[in-house]
Design a protein around this motif. Structure first.
Motif, mmCIF file in Angstrom:
data_model
loop_
_atom_site.group_PDB
_atom_site.id
_atom_site.type_symbol
_atom_site.label_atom_id
_atom_site.label_comp_id
_atom_site.label_asym_id
_atom_site.label_seq_id
_atom_site.Cartn_x
_atom_site.Cartn_y
_atom_site.Cartn_z
ATOM 1 N N ASP A 72 46.282 -22.058 10.066
ATOM 2 C CA ASP A 72 45.531 -22.989 9.224
ATOM 3 C C ASP A 72 45.503 -24.394 9.801
ATOM 4 O OD1 ASP A 72 48.211 -23.434 8.798
ATOM 5 O OD2 ASP A 72 48.052 -23.660 6.621
ATOM 6 N N HIS A 74 44.815 -25.037 12.895
ATOM 7 C CA HIS A 74 43.891 -25.056 14.026
ATOM 8 C C HIS A 74 42.504 -25.576 13.639
ATOM 9 C CE1 HIS A 74 46.496 -21.553 15.796
ATOM 10 N NE2 HIS A 74 47.168 -22.663 15.599
ATOM 11 N N SER A 75 42.230 -25.631 12.352
ATOM 12 C CA SER A 75 40.926 -26.135 11.901
ATOM 13 C C SER A 75 40.988 -27.589 11.465
ATOM 14 C CB SER A 75 40.412 -25.280 10.739
ATOM 15 O OG SER A 75 41.324 -25.322 9.648
ATOM 16 N N GLN A 76 42.168 -28.204 11.552
ATOM 17 C CA GLN A 76 42.328 -29.596 11.138
ATOM 18 C C GLN A 76 42.186 -30.519 12.350
ATOM 19 O OE1 GLN A 76 45.689 -30.214 8.368
ATOM 20 N NE2 GLN A 76 45.945 -27.992 8.385
ATOM 21 N N GLN A 77 41.693 -31.726 12.116
ATOM 22 C CA GLN A 77 41.437 -32.677 13.194
ATOM 23 C C GLN A 77 41.916 -34.067 12.790
ATOM 24 O OE1 GLN A 77 39.794 -32.090 16.266
ATOM 25 N NE2 GLN A 77 39.733 -29.906 15.848
ATOM 26 N N ILE A 247 38.835 -25.934 17.978
ATOM 27 C CA ILE A 247 39.866 -24.890 17.949
ATOM 28 C C ILE A 247 40.991 -25.127 18.960
ATOM 29 C CG2 ILE A 247 38.271 -23.160 17.010
ATOM 30 C CD1 ILE A 247 38.514 -21.655 19.713
#
Length: 265
Positions: A72, A74-77, A247
Motif C-alpha cells: 500500500d 507503493h502508491s503514495q508519493q 510505482i
C-alpha cells in the motif's frame, strides 16, 4: 529534517534489523514464501520490515515511509520520503551466501541524500553522516556506541584496467556484452546493494545494472555512493537517476566513479 537524528536513527535501526535477520538466518530452518512477482520472501524480510517501520514511524511521524514489503505504500508519493528494503538479496539469504543487506534511505526532491547499508553476515556497515559524507564503520558495531568510522571515497579509475562489479544473481548476456566493451583488470560478482558499496569504497570502479530494480533496492546504496563522490546514472542517457517515479521502478543504470569513460548504451 534533523540530519543528526536521521543518521543516528537509521544506523541504530539497521543494526537492530540486522540482528533480527541473523537470528533467523542462523536458525535450523526458516519459512520461504513466493510473492505475486515470483520473488521470494522470508520471515526475516517480514520481521525486519516490522521493526524498521515501527522505528522510523516513531522517530519521523510526519515523513512518508515507502517499503518493499508494504504494497500500500507503493502508491503514495511525496517530495521527501524514507524508503526501505528490509532485506535486500533474499535469494542470497535463502542460499545462505551472506551477501544480503538492510537498506534505509532518505530521498529529497528526487535524490537519495542520506542512507545506510548494513550487511550483517559480512559485518560491514556503510552510511552517510549528518553532513552527507559516507563512512564505513568497523569494530563491534554496537547499538549505543559508534565504533571506528573511516571516510570512504570512490576510486580514481584507470580506463585501461578497470575493476567492474556486477550482480551475482542477475548477470546475463546483455550485461556481459556491455562489460566486454571495457578494458578490465578484474570483473567481480556481488549480491544485493553491496555492489554500490564496493564502488563507494573504491574496491570497484563501476557497476552496470541491466535489469529490473525498484527504488528501495537502490536508494540507500545510491546515497552512500553520492557521499563517497560517485555517481548513479541512467543507462540510456547517462543523466542522474532520480527517485519518486511511478510505482518506484528504476530504469537500467550505472554506478560509477567519475572518470570512467562510459560506453554508449
Amino acid at each position: 529534517m534533523d540530519y543528526d537524528k536521521l543518521a543516528t536513527v537509521m544506523r541504530r535501526t539497521a543494526l537492530e534489523a540486522g540482528a533480527k535477520i541473523m537470528e533467523i538466518y542462523n536458525s535450523d530452518d526458516f519459512e520461504v514464501k513466493t510473492k505475486s512477482d515470483e520473488s521470494p520472501v522470508t520471515e526475516a524480510d517480514e520481521a525486519a520490515d516490522a521493526l524498521i517501520s515501527a522505528a522510523l514511524k516513531a522517530a519521523f511521524p510526519d515523513t512518508l515511509i515507502v517499503t518493499e514489503e508494504q504494497a500500500d505504500s507503493h502508491s503514495q508519493q511525496a517530495d521527501t520520503f524514507l524508503i526501505v528494503d528490509p532485506l535486500d538479496g533474499t535469494k542470497e539469504f535463502v542460499k545462505r551466501r551472506g551477501e544480503f543487506t538492510v537498506n534505509i534511505a532518505y530521498v529529497e526532491n528526487g535524490t537519495p541524500t542520506r542512507g545506510v547499508v548494513y550487511a550483517p553476515a559480512k559485518d560491514r556497515l556503510f552510511y552517510t553522516l549528518a553532513d552527507g559524507s559516507s563512512v564505513e564503520e568497523s569494530g563491534d558495531l554496537a547499538l549505543e556506541t559508534v565504533g571506528e568510522t573511516t571516510p570512504i571515497n570512490v576510486s580514481t579509475p584507470d580506463n585501461s584496467a578497470l575493476t567492474i562489479v556486477a550482480s551475482k544473481s542477475h548477470r546475463d548476456q546483455a550485461t556481459e556484452d556491455y562489460i566486454n566493451q571495457y578494458a578490465t583488470k578484474e570483473s567481480i560478482s556481488a549480491g544485493s546493494s553491496l555492489k554500490f558499496c564496493l564502488v563507494a569504497t573504491g574496491e570497484a570502479d563501476f557497476y552496470p545494472r541491466l535489469g529490473r530494480t525498484m527504488e528501495w533496492d537502490t536508494a540507500a546504496g545510491h546515497a552512500v555512493v553520492l557521499g563517497a563522490g560517485g555517481q548513479v546514472l541512467r543507462f540510456d542517457d547517462h543523466t542522474p537517476l532520480t527517485y519518486g517515479k511511478p510505482i518506484y521502478e528504476n530504469p537500467f543504470f550505472i554506478v560509477t566513479a567519475p572518470g570512467v569513460e562510459l560506453k554508449e548504451a
